[in-house]
Each structure stands twice: as structure tokens, then as C-alpha cells.
Enzyme design. Structure first.
Site, PDB file in Angstrom:
ATOM      1  N   ASN A   9       0.861  -1.178   0.000  1.00  0.00           N
ATOM      2  CA  ASN A   9       0.000   0.000   0.000  1.00  0.00           C
ATOM      3  C   ASN A   9       0.896   1.226   0.000  1.00  0.00           C
ATOM      4  O   ASN A   9       1.496   1.560   1.019  1.00  0.00           O
ATOM      5  CB  ASN A   9      -0.899  -0.036   1.254  1.00  0.00           C
ATOM      6  CG  ASN A   9      -1.747   1.211   1.388  1.00  0.00           C
ATOM      7  OD1 ASN A   9      -1.795   2.052   0.487  1.00  0.00           O
ATOM      8  ND2 ASN A   9      -2.424   1.334   2.521  1.00  0.00           N
ATOM      9  N   LYS A  11       0.159   4.308  -0.267  1.00  0.00           N
ATOM     10  CA  LYS A  11      -0.450   5.493   0.379  1.00  0.00           C
ATOM     11  C   LYS A  11      -0.184   6.757  -0.450  1.00  0.00           C
ATOM     12  O   LYS A  11      -0.098   6.677  -1.675  1.00  0.00           O
ATOM     13  CB  LYS A  11       0.054   5.617   1.828  1.00  0.00           C
ATOM     14  CG  LYS A  11      -0.178   4.325   2.631  1.00  0.00           C
ATOM     15  CD  LYS A  11       0.065   4.474   4.116  1.00  0.00           C
ATOM     16  CE  LYS A  11      -0.144   3.134   4.811  1.00  0.00           C
ATOM     17  NZ  LYS A  11      -0.007   3.214   6.262  1.00  0.00           N
ATOM     18  N   HIS A 101      -9.574   1.112   5.218  1.00  0.00           N
ATOM     19  CA  HIS A 101      -8.272   1.278   5.884  1.00  0.00           C
ATOM     20  C   HIS A 101      -8.443   2.252   7.057  1.00  0.00           C
ATOM     21  O   HIS A 101      -9.226   3.204   6.965  1.00  0.00           O
ATOM     22  CB  HIS A 101      -7.246   1.820   4.883  1.00  0.00           C
ATOM     23  CG  HIS A 101      -5.846   1.783   5.413  1.00  0.00           C
ATOM     24  ND1 HIS A 101      -5.371   2.695   6.319  1.00  0.00           N
ATOM     25  CD2 HIS A 101      -4.835   0.912   5.186  1.00  0.00           C
ATOM     26  CE1 HIS A 101      -4.111   2.392   6.618  1.00  0.00           C
ATOM     27  NE2 HIS A 101      -3.766   1.312   5.941  1.00  0.00           N
ATOM     28  N   GLU A 173      -5.069  -4.795  10.811  1.00  0.00           N
ATOM     29  CA  GLU A 173      -4.055  -3.759  10.961  1.00  0.00           C
ATOM     30  C   GLU A 173      -4.308  -3.019  12.280  1.00  0.00           C
ATOM     31  O   GLU A 173      -5.120  -2.077  12.314  1.00  0.00           O
ATOM     32  CB  GLU A 173      -4.123  -2.765   9.798  1.00  0.00           C
ATOM     33  CG  GLU A 173      -3.828  -3.376   8.451  1.00  0.00           C
ATOM     34  CD  GLU A 173      -3.275  -2.345   7.467  1.00  0.00           C
ATOM     35  OE1 GLU A 173      -2.259  -2.637   6.833  1.00  0.00           O
ATOM     36  OE2 GLU A 173      -3.848  -1.247   7.361  1.00  0.00           O
ATOM     37  N   GLY A 179       2.840   2.408  10.809  1.00  0.00           N
ATOM     38  CA  GLY A 179       3.797   3.499  10.643  1.00  0.00           C
ATOM     39  C   GLY A 179       4.541   3.876  11.903  1.00  0.00           C
ATOM     40  O   GLY A 179       5.207   4.911  11.953  1.00  0.00           O
ATOM     41  N   SER A 217       3.766  -1.996  10.389  1.00  0.00           N
ATOM     42  CA  SER A 217       5.216  -2.080  10.605  1.00  0.00           C
ATOM     43  C   SER A 217       5.818  -3.424  10.184  1.00  0.00           C
ATOM     44  O   SER A 217       6.754  -3.908  10.822  1.00  0.00           O
ATOM     45  CB  SER A 217       5.563  -1.739  12.060  1.00  0.00           C
ATOM     46  OG  SER A 217       5.191  -0.399  12.351  1.00  0.00           O
TER      47      SER A 217
END
Ligand code: 13P
Length: 258
Positions: A9, A11, A101, A173, A179, A217
Site C-alpha cells: 500500500n 499510500k 483502511h 491492521e 507506521g 510495521s
């Protein structure tokens, strides 16, 4: 056993030229080792304007890598400025769409009813939906992770009709792991994946075939442990998908574990 998958992804990152270069490097790199898409499916999700050139860079309609969109609007057409429909995505060769998401939920106000409708539209159009679920740190700390994750999953499943379940992918997730560099431990992720698989199996006899990916991560250094954890069928990768080398290492890690 569900199919194994790794999806990058991207982003809100990269220019057009950078996106095409990364897509080409990924496609070329996959040719460099024994990769069989039937064993581990691989997808990449660029920003909307780059779907067409990235799709071409990975081989067009015959591509072995799946072209994935980061989101879509549930309505097929109309006065929805700035929105993109699943029909439009399908018309440029998109095969899978990420739905719900946590960044879409938090920043753009996407809620469970919208997730239900979007999953329904994506699957109804014959595409695959990568539906995301996950709890925040506050929800985990207050002992509500199971309730939150399964509540979101129920909203996803409400959008699934009959055999369309075969095109559903779920991604767990945890918001606190996205992140942050703070990956869920295999024990933490494995527990939640167990809850999700259990709910999918009770929803439908074919629910046990729905892949459940982990995201948050994921890096080359932790993929081996994650991918060998029962119930983790692959990865949805953010930051580490922005460089071909680290993304390919993650694909290799899942291949080795499969
Ligand atoms: P990171 O891998 O950067 O934590 O992002 C995970 C994610 O949100 C993928 O959808």
C-alpha cells in the site's frame, strides 16, 4: 488453506515517474527468484493517477502482479466530486480494492455502514476487496480489541453475498502498529487472527478459505516470524513497500513460510 498474499500500500507517496520505476523494479525483481503467484499473490496499490501507467509497467491485463486501488466510493456514478467508483477502477484493470483502511476511517470519516456498502459494490463488480479491521491503542488497553475488530468484521461480512466471499480478503491492521515501527508480536497478531478466522468460519462453510493478512510495521526483519504464525496468511505493507528491495524481501519471507 487460504491463499497467501503480500500487498504493498503505497499510500500518498511517489510521483508518477517514481511509481512506474518502483512497479517495474518489483515486477523485474519477482522474476529473479522462484515466485509463483498461485503460492503467494503479490499486489501493489499506487495513488489513483498512477494506476494506468503502473498497470502498464507490470504487464497490463496479463500482469502476474495485481493492480490494487487504495479505496473507492460506494456509488457507481453521480455528483460525488473527487470520488472514484469501483466500475471506473475495474475499467483500468484494477483487480483488488482496499476498503476501510484505518486512515480512511480516521482522516476521511469512512464508517462501518460505508464499509458494508463498499465491500458489497467491490465484490458485486467481480473485484476482490481487501477489507481492513483493527483496534486503536486505547481500545486495546481498555480490553476492547476483540469487540472492536469483530464489530468491524461483521460490518464487512454484511456486505458479502453468497459466492462473493471467495473474493474477500481481510487485513488485520492494529492502528497502533501502523507506521510506528511497533509491530504486533506474533502472539498478539496470532490471537486476533484466530478470532477473525473463527468468525469467518462461523459465517460461512467457505469462510476458512478467506485470507487474513497482517499489516502494521511489517519489515524484512520481522516477516519470517509473522508469516510462520498460524492464522497469518500474508501481509499488507506500507512503508517497506516503497522500496523494491525491502518489498521483495517480504515477499520472499512469505514464500519461505508457505
Ligand atoms: P506500515 O507498514 O507503514 O506500518 O503501514 C501499514 C499499513 O497501513 C498498510 O496498509
Amino acid at each position: 488453506m487460504p491463499q497467501r498474499l503480500v500487498i504493498g500500500n503505497w499510500k500518498l507517496h511517489l510521483t508518477a515517474a517514481e511509481a512506474v520505476a518502483l512497479a517495474s523494479a518489483v515486477a523485474e525483481g519477482l522474476g529473479g527468484f522462484e515466485w509463483d503467484p498461485a503460492r503467494v499473490g503479490v499486489g501493489i496499490a499506487p495513488s489513483y493517477p498512477f494506476l494506468v501507467p503502473v498497470g502498464q509497467a507490470i504487464g497490463g491485463a496479463d500482469a502476474r502482479v495485481d493492480l490494487v486501488a487504495q479505496a473507492c466510493h460506494p456509488e457507481p456514478q453521480g455528483a460525488f466530486t473527487g470520488a472514484v467508483s469501483v466500475e471506473q477502477l475495474a475499467s483500468v484493470g484494477v483487480r483488488r480494492v482496499i476498503v476501510g483502511h484505518s486512515e480512511r476511517r480516521r482522516v476521511f470519516g469512512v464508517d462501518d455502514p460505508q464499509v458494508t456498502r463498499t465491500v458489497n459494490r467491490v465484490l458485486g463488480a467481480g473485484l476482490s476487496a481487501v477489507a481492513c479491521v483493527g483496534e486503536t491503542l486505547a481500545e486495546r488497553d481498555s480490553g476492547r480489541a476483540r469487540e472492536v475488530v469483530l464489530g468491524q468484521l461483521d460490518a464487512v461480512l454484511e456486505g458479502v453475498k453468497g459466492s462473493a466471499l471467495g473474493r474477500l480478503i481481510v487485513a488485520y491492521e492494529p492502528v497502533w502498529a501502523i507506521g510506528t515501527g511497533q509491530v504486533a508480536t506474533p502472539a498478539q497478531a496470532g490471537e486476533v487472527h484466530g478470532w477473525i478466522h473463527e468468525r469467518l468460519a462461523s459465517f460461512d462453510p467457505n469462510g476458512s478459505q478467506v485470507p487474513v493478512l497482517y499489516g502494521g510495521s511489517v519489515k524484512p526483519g520481522n516477516i519470517a516470524e509473522l508469516a510462520s504464525t498460524p492464522g497469518i496468511d500474508g501481509a499488507l505493507v506500507g512503508g517497506a513497500s516503497l522500496e523494491a528491495e525491502s518489498f521483495l524481501k517480504i515477499v520472499q519471507g512469505v514464500l519461505k513460510a508457505s
